[in-house]
Design a protein around this motif. Structure first.
Motif, short mmCIF file in Angstrom:
data_model
loop_
_atom_site.label_atom_id
_atom_site.label_comp_id
_atom_site.label_asym_id
_atom_site.label_seq_id
_atom_site.Cartn_x
_atom_site.Cartn_y
_atom_site.Cartn_z
N ARG A 11 45.86 38.81 30.63
CA ARG A 11 47.25 39.22 30.82
C ARG A 11 47.39 40.75 30.82
N LEU A 12 46.68 41.41 29.91
CA LEU A 12 46.72 42.89 29.86
C LEU A 12 46.14 43.50 31.13
N GLU A 13 45.17 42.82 31.71
CA GLU A 13 44.60 43.31 32.98
C GLU A 13 45.59 43.11 34.13
N VAL A 14 46.26 41.95 34.14
CA VAL A 14 47.26 41.66 35.18
C VAL A 14 48.39 42.69 35.15
N ILE A 15 48.84 43.08 33.95
CA ILE A 15 49.94 44.06 33.88
C ILE A 15 49.45 45.50 34.03
N GLY A 16 48.13 45.67 34.16
CA GLY A 16 47.59 46.98 34.52
C GLY A 16 47.24 47.92 33.38
N TYR A 17 47.12 47.38 32.14
CA TYR A 17 46.83 48.25 31.00
C TYR A 17 45.34 48.38 30.68
N ILE A 18 44.58 47.37 31.08
CA ILE A 18 43.13 47.40 30.81
C ILE A 18 42.35 47.01 32.05
N ARG A 19 41.05 47.28 31.98
CA ARG A 19 40.12 46.87 33.04
C ARG A 19 38.95 46.18 32.34
N ARG A 20 38.56 45.03 32.88
CA ARG A 20 37.37 44.34 32.36
C ARG A 20 36.30 44.40 33.43
N GLN A 21 35.12 44.84 33.06
CA GLN A 21 34.03 44.86 34.03
C GLN A 21 32.70 44.62 33.34
N ARG A 22 31.77 44.08 34.12
CA ARG A 22 30.43 43.84 33.59
C ARG A 22 29.76 45.17 33.29
N ASP A 23 29.06 45.22 32.17
CA ASP A 23 28.34 46.42 31.76
C ASP A 23 27.21 46.69 32.75
N GLY A 24 27.06 47.96 33.14
CA GLY A 24 26.01 48.36 34.10
C GLY A 24 24.61 48.09 33.59
N ARG A 83 25.50 40.70 31.15
CA ARG A 83 26.09 39.64 30.32
C ARG A 83 27.25 40.18 29.50
N VAL A 84 27.31 41.49 29.31
CA VAL A 84 28.33 42.11 28.47
C VAL A 84 29.55 42.48 29.31
N LEU A 85 30.72 42.01 28.84
CA LEU A 85 31.97 42.33 29.52
C LEU A 85 32.61 43.49 28.77
N ALA A 86 32.72 44.63 29.44
CA ALA A 86 33.29 45.84 28.83
C ALA A 86 34.79 45.90 29.11
N VAL A 87 35.55 46.29 28.10
CA VAL A 87 37.00 46.41 28.22
C VAL A 87 37.36 47.88 28.06
#
Length: 148
Positions: A77-90, A94-98
């Motif tokens: 929900r926070l990503e949908v409203i544009g406050y955070i970004r979730r992405q796979r760690d470079g 396996r790690v999802l970085a926020v």
């Protein structure tokens, strides 16, 4: 009335007082958070991120004492409203970085007004609230079996 009956009186129960206090205090946040498009659980996520971002979902889960299954919909929900970004760690896919978006970071300025407004709405002395916080922290530790 026997001691056993008295020990079970509703108003004597710590769990009851904590549940009612929790609902009532969180209720005070609602009108302050609505203009920011945040629920109270989302606000707690944002507080953790404003202090520590970027974080892995696992780190965030540990900080907030929430299991990843409960945390995941909050993050979506926070990503949908544009406050955070979730992405796979470079380094480790396996790690999802926020991380915070610029909008999410900017929201912190607006949020700084919230704690003093809550203190004012409670009408309690800051020292009393700080002592309550210390007591609740001890209760949390005791309930988790981590007290010394």
């Amino acid at each position: 009335m026997s001691d056993m009956t008295d020990a079970l009186r509703l108003e004597r129960q710590v769990c009851f007082a904590l549940a009612v206090a929790s609902r009532n205090v969180i209720g005070l946040y609602r009108p302050l958070l609505e203009p920011m498009r945040l629920t109270h659980p989302q606000y707690l996520v944002m507080l953790a991120l404003w202090e520590h971002a970027p974080l892995s979902v696992k780190e965030l889960s540990k900080l907030l004492r929430l299991d990843p299954g409960t945390l995941s919909p909050l993050l979506k929900r926070l990503e949908v409203i544009g406050y955070i970004r979730r992405q796979r760690d470079g380094q480790d896919g396996r790690v999802l970085a926020v991380s915070l978006t610029p909008e999410g970071r900017a929201l912190r300025d607006e949020a700084e007004a919230i704690p003093p407004m809550i203190v004012k709405r409670l009408g309690m002395e800051l020292e009393e609230l700080e002592e309550l916080h210390r007591s609740l922290t001890r209760v949390i530790a005791a309930a988790n079996g981590t007290h010394h």
